[in-house]
Design an enzyme around this catalytic site. Structure first.
Site, PDB file in Angstrom:
ATOM      1  N   LYS A 236     -28.389 -14.958  23.673  1.00 33.69           N
ATOM      2  CA  LYS A 236     -28.754 -13.911  24.640  1.00 33.69           C
ATOM      3  C   LYS A 236     -27.779 -12.599  24.351  1.00 33.69           C
ATOM      4  CE  LYS A 236     -25.949 -14.128  28.732  1.00 33.69           C
ATOM      5  NZ  LYS A 236     -25.781 -14.074  30.089  1.00 33.69           N
TER       6      LYS A 236
ATOM      7  N   LYS B 233     -22.948  -8.523  27.182  1.00 27.35           N
ATOM      8  CA  LYS B 233     -21.888  -7.372  27.216  1.00 27.35           C
ATOM      9  C   LYS B 233     -20.570  -7.715  26.659  1.00 27.35           C
ATOM     10  CE  LYS B 233     -21.353  -8.248  32.184  1.00 27.35           C
ATOM     11  NZ  LYS B 233     -21.489  -7.874  33.755  1.00 27.35           N
TER      12      LYS B 233
ATOM     13  N   LYS C  82     -15.894 -19.202  29.386  1.00 27.28           N
ATOM     14  CA  LYS C  82     -14.823 -18.377  29.544  1.00 27.28           C
ATOM     15  C   LYS C  82     -12.983 -18.791  29.328  1.00 27.28           C
ATOM     16  CE  LYS C  82     -17.124 -15.110  32.720  1.00 27.28           C
ATOM     17  NZ  LYS C  82     -17.103 -14.282  33.932  1.00 27.28           N
TER      18      LYS C  82
END
Length: 335
Positions: free
Chosen positions: A198, A201, A116
């Site tokens: 994966k 979102k 992040k």
């Protein structure tokens, strides 16, 4: 510790506006049967979402939509405790106590913090680093025995275990040391554009994911655009990652076994196969969307669920926090 008739499960999802098909098949769908076996506590972790700059009105909207989605996906508020994280102030208070026994080095090593930080280089805030400590607080407040998580969250549960054991060793036995609960039957759902990653979102390519908010036409279009493998055979295997991912989606949504799915598509092309996958996904997603829409129209019901859920959660959390405050030496407030 509080005596429990059944083992306790805790889990939460951030209200970021997108819940993917991968989130549903890999996690949320499995929560419904858990509530028949365990004392389940499900939370919308809105405080966690603040590590990334949010538009306040959108955050409020996304939070209520996620509450409705939980229920639409089978979470029964009469069987499980369902609440919003910020409605129970003990989450933030315990996080501060746990901050004092969590080490900077172990937080720096968190893979999600590194990822992040790269994605949000202009907003590397302390909340982003302390995210796992707040997650530990979420779990330890309720003395949860099991945490259903994906592989990307296992490291955070391990930190929670470390913090719990460290606190217990320093101040005497206080917290249950939780274990991960991995769904044995579920498959990891991958990106429709990159089967090595994966389905996420946060993927900047909207065609890489299916959102539970996508309508039928959008779902069909995205699946038709999904990448495939070199040959035209519909089968699963390590050498067929793209088709294996689509087969996983198909079998999980249709209930058909992998071997039967392969037989049914033998000799058929990718186009026909992808349309069948789309039909299976739409048959799962459409009823959820309809029920979510119905629930969102009943504001009084949702507010009642959240009020009851917060009261139930607060009852447990307040007792845990009072015990923690006493053990670390804080003087209780006279009431």
């Amino acid at each position: 510790m509080e005596e429990q008739a059944r083992k306790r499960v805790f889990s939460g999802v951030q209200p970021t506006g997108k819940v993917t098909l991968g989130n549903y098949l890999g996690a949320i769908r499995n929560w419904q049967p858990l509530q028949e076996q365990y004392d389940c506590i499900y939370c919308v972790v809105d405080l966690h979402s603040l590590t990334v700059t949010q538009v306040p009105a959108e955050l409020r909207k996304n939070t209520m939509e996620l509450v409705a989605l939980y229920i639409a996906c089978g979470i029964d508020p009469t069987k499980s405790t369902l609440f919003i994280q910020s409605h129970v102030h003990e989450h933030a208070e315990l996080a501060w106590i746990l901050d004092t026994i969590a080490y900077v080095g172990e937080l720096n090593r968190m893979t999600q913090f590194k990822d992040k930080s790269r994605k949000h280089a202009d907003n590397i805030n302390m909340g982003l680093m302390n995210y796992p400590v707040l997650m530990a607080s979420d779990i330890l407040l309720y003395n949860a025995d099991y945490i259903p998580v994906g592989k990307d969250q296992v490291q955070h549960v391990e930190l929670t275990r470390d913090v719990a054991q460290r606190f217990n060793a320093r101040y005497s036995d206080t917290f249950v040391v939780p274990q991960t609960l991995i769904n044995k039957s579920g498959q990891s759902i991958k990106s429709l554009q990159d089967p090595s990653a994966k389905m996420s979102k946060s993927d900047p390519n909207d065609n890489a994911l299916i959102s539970l908010n996508d309508d039928a036409d959008t779902i069909r279009r995205k699946l038709r655009r999904a990448v495939t493998d070199s040959d035209t055979c519909v089968r699963h295997g390590a050498d067929k990652p793209a088709i294996t991912n689509l087969l996983n989606i198909y079998t999980l949504c249709s209930g058909v076994s992998m071997s039967d799915a392969e037989k049914s598509f033998e000799g058929k092309g990718y186009g026909e196969f992808k349309d069948a996958v789309a039909d299976a996904v739409i048959s799962v997603v459409s009823p959820i969307q309809a029920e979510q829409k119905r629930l969102l129209a009943d504001k009084a019901y949702l507010e009642g669920v959240l009020k009851t859920g917060a009261e139930q959660a607060s009852y447990i959390a307040s007792k845990t926090l009072a015990k923690v405050y006493r053990k670390v030496g804080l003087i209780p407030r006279v009431r």
